[in-house]
Design a protein around this motif. Structure first.
Motif, PDB file in Angstrom:
ATOM      1  N   THR A  57       0.851  -1.185   0.000  1.00 25.49           N
ATOM      2  CA  THR A  57       0.000   0.000   0.000  1.00 25.49           C
ATOM      3  C   THR A  57       0.888   1.236   0.000  1.00 25.49           C
ATOM      4  O   THR A  57       2.039   1.199   0.436  1.00 25.49           O
ATOM      5  N   HIS A  58       0.328   2.335  -0.482  1.00 23.83           N
ATOM      6  CA  HIS A  58       1.098   3.575  -0.511  1.00 23.83           C
ATOM      7  C   HIS A  58       1.549   3.976   0.889  1.00 23.83           C
ATOM      8  O   HIS A  58       2.659   4.465   1.074  1.00 23.83           O
ATOM      9  N   ILE A  59       0.693   3.764   1.887  1.00 20.26           N
ATOM     10  CA  ILE A  59       1.026   4.186   3.248  1.00 20.26           C
ATOM     11  C   ILE A  59       2.174   3.353   3.811  1.00 20.26           C
ATOM     12  O   ILE A  59       3.103   3.887   4.434  1.00 20.26           O
TER      13      ILE A  59
ATOM     14  N   MET B  13       4.151  12.252  -1.040  1.00 17.66           N
ATOM     15  CA  MET B  13       3.082  12.913  -1.791  1.00 17.66           C
ATOM     16  C   MET B  13       1.888  11.989  -1.970  1.00 17.66           C
ATOM     17  O   MET B  13       0.737  12.398  -1.802  1.00 17.66           O
ATOM     18  N   PHE B  14       2.149  10.734  -2.302  1.00 24.84           N
ATOM     19  CA  PHE B  14       1.071   9.778  -2.513  1.00 24.84           C
ATOM     20  C   PHE B  14       0.274   9.572  -1.228  1.00 24.84           C
ATOM     21  O   PHE B  14      -0.957   9.515  -1.238  1.00 24.84           O
ATOM     22  N   THR B  15       0.986   9.456  -0.110  1.00 21.93           N
ATOM     23  CA  THR B  15       0.298   9.255   1.163  1.00 21.93           C
ATOM     24  C   THR B  15      -0.549  10.465   1.525  1.00 21.93           C
ATOM     25  O   THR B  15      -1.707  10.336   1.942  1.00 21.93           O
ATOM     26  N   ALA B  16       0.011  11.663   1.373  1.00 20.04           N
ATOM     27  CA  ALA B  16      -0.744  12.882   1.678  1.00 20.04           C
ATOM     28  C   ALA B  16      -1.984  12.987   0.793  1.00 20.04           C
ATOM     29  O   ALA B  16      -3.075  13.340   1.264  1.00 20.04           O
TER      30      ALA B  16
ATOM     31  N   ILE C 132      -5.341   4.835  -6.688  1.00 20.38           N
ATOM     32  CA  ILE C 132      -5.462   3.530  -7.351  1.00 20.38           C
ATOM     33  C   ILE C 132      -4.653   2.487  -6.580  1.00 20.38           C
ATOM     34  O   ILE C 132      -3.487   2.714  -6.269  1.00 20.38           O
ATOM     35  N   PRO C 133      -5.232   1.347  -6.237  1.00 21.26           N
ATOM     36  CA  PRO C 133      -4.502   0.315  -5.474  1.00 21.26           C
ATOM     37  C   PRO C 133      -3.223  -0.116  -6.184  1.00 21.26           C
ATOM     38  O   PRO C 133      -3.190  -0.208  -7.421  1.00 21.26           O
ATOM     39  N   LEU C 134      -2.183  -0.397  -5.391  1.00 16.16           N
ATOM     40  CA  LEU C 134      -0.914  -0.808  -5.986  1.00 16.16           C
ATOM     41  C   LEU C 134      -1.028  -2.118  -6.756  1.00 16.16           C
ATOM     42  O   LEU C 134      -0.270  -2.356  -7.698  1.00 16.16           O
TER      43      LEU C 134
END
Length: 344
Positions: A76-78, A135-138, A222-224
């Protein structure tokens, strides 16, 4: 090797013990690492507060290692952003890939590796990946993006490419990063070098690398497993991917420090001169110079990426594809891109 369970330690040790001397340690045990290792490999669930705390207590020693590889099994991005925040120099998401892990551990100066990745390029690419992950997480959490930090990272990448060249950058990124993060870093490097080759002003170069770093931020939604799918996308997945320019535009339009030029580039980097692109089917006169440069860089990066489901295309073949996109790309810019594509 650091892991949150004995079976995870054993699995990684089995892969690397034939090539490296290995010290293994569970995160819930007392920290024993006394010497600075060649590399640290972490395999742990980064959704766990306990695991994060245990890694933070070891941070001073972990971060002395030149290579800090995090195996993130929850792609996941997080979780990826958390790994970079904990000091990762490389994040390998999803199921463990033996060959990928061994390639990451082998030093570029050793005979087993035919590629070269200078330390400055590795560090700049790591900083770029951290900035993209942040950036993706924010974006995913609906928080403000640290635009200033992202632009500073872009300046660092530009300095690296100016000093060490595009080829080293491409080699480093493809060797040390994967999936969406690899793509964003490749596009950024290509856009920077294209700008340098064209002799653009310092202000225009900043617009270019900022647009490149931000161009795919809409993919944060979008999901990884779709973004980094190790096979061709089906129709539904392709439709989902094609939402990212508008999503990215909507994420950024309320952010302080984002110029109109960057917003335009984020929204329109998949537009073509003949009107066949998306999302707005723009035609030639409506497409800015920055967008035209970014689009060429984006397409070329996608062609030369390392992807699991197809062989990596050579730079020569990728440039031939660009030349064949008659009516879609500005012919004069494609001609100017030749030196970037093949020589620099």
């Amino acid at each position: 090797m650091l892991a949150d369970a004995s079976d995870k330690l054993a699995g990684v040790c089995t892969i690397v013990e034939g090539k490296f001397a290995v010290a293994a340690e569970r995160l819930d045990a007392d920290a024993k690492l006394s010497q600075t290792p060649h590399a640290v490999v972490v395999r742990a669930d980064l959704r766990s507060v306990g695991n994060i705390s245990a890694l933070k207590t070891r941070a001073a020693r972990i971060n002395r290692a030149a290579k800090r590889i995090f195996l993130v099994e929850q792609p996941t991005h997080i979780c990826i952003s958390q790994a970079y925040a904990l000091g990762a120099t490389l994040v390998l998401p999803g199921a463990i890939n033996r060959n990928r892990l061994l390639a990451a551990l082998i030093d570029p100066t050793e005979p087993e590796s035919s590629s070269t990745s200078g330390p400055h390029s590795v560090e700049a690419a790591g900083a770029g990946a951290r900035a993209i992950a942040s950036m993706f997480t924010a974006a995913r959490l609906g928080e403000l993006i640290d635009v200033g930090s992202a632009k500073e990272t872009g300046r660092r990448i530009a300095d690296c490419i100016f000093e060490h060249g595009l080829t080293e950058w491409l080699t480093t990124v493809r060797r040390h990063h994967e999936g969406t993060y690899q793509h964003c870093l490749l596009v950024t490097g290509l856009a920077i070098d294209f700008g340098l080759s064209l002799g653009v002003s310092k202000a225009d170069l900043e617009r270019l690398y900022s647009a490149a770093l931000f161009h795919d931020i809409g993919k944060a939604s979008i999901p990884l497993e779709v973004l980094d799918k190790p096979a061709k996308l089906d129709v539904r997945e392709r439709s989902l991917i094609e939402t990212h320019p508008i999503t990215g535009y909507n994420v950024l339009k309320g952010q302080p420090g984002i110029s109109a030029e960057i917003l335009d580039a984020v929204r329109h980097h998949h537009e073509y001169l003949d009107g066949s692109g998306y999302p707005d089917a723009l035609c030639a006169e409506s497409i800015s110079d920055i967008v035209r440069i970014l689009t060429i860089s984006d397409i070329f990066a996608a062609l030369i990426e390392h992807r699991a489901y197809r062989p990596t295309m050579s730079r020569e073949d990728a440039y031939t594809v660009l030349c064949g996109m008659n009516g879609k790309l500005e012919r004069a810019l494609v001609s100017s891109f030749k030196e970037v594509a093949l020589i620099r």
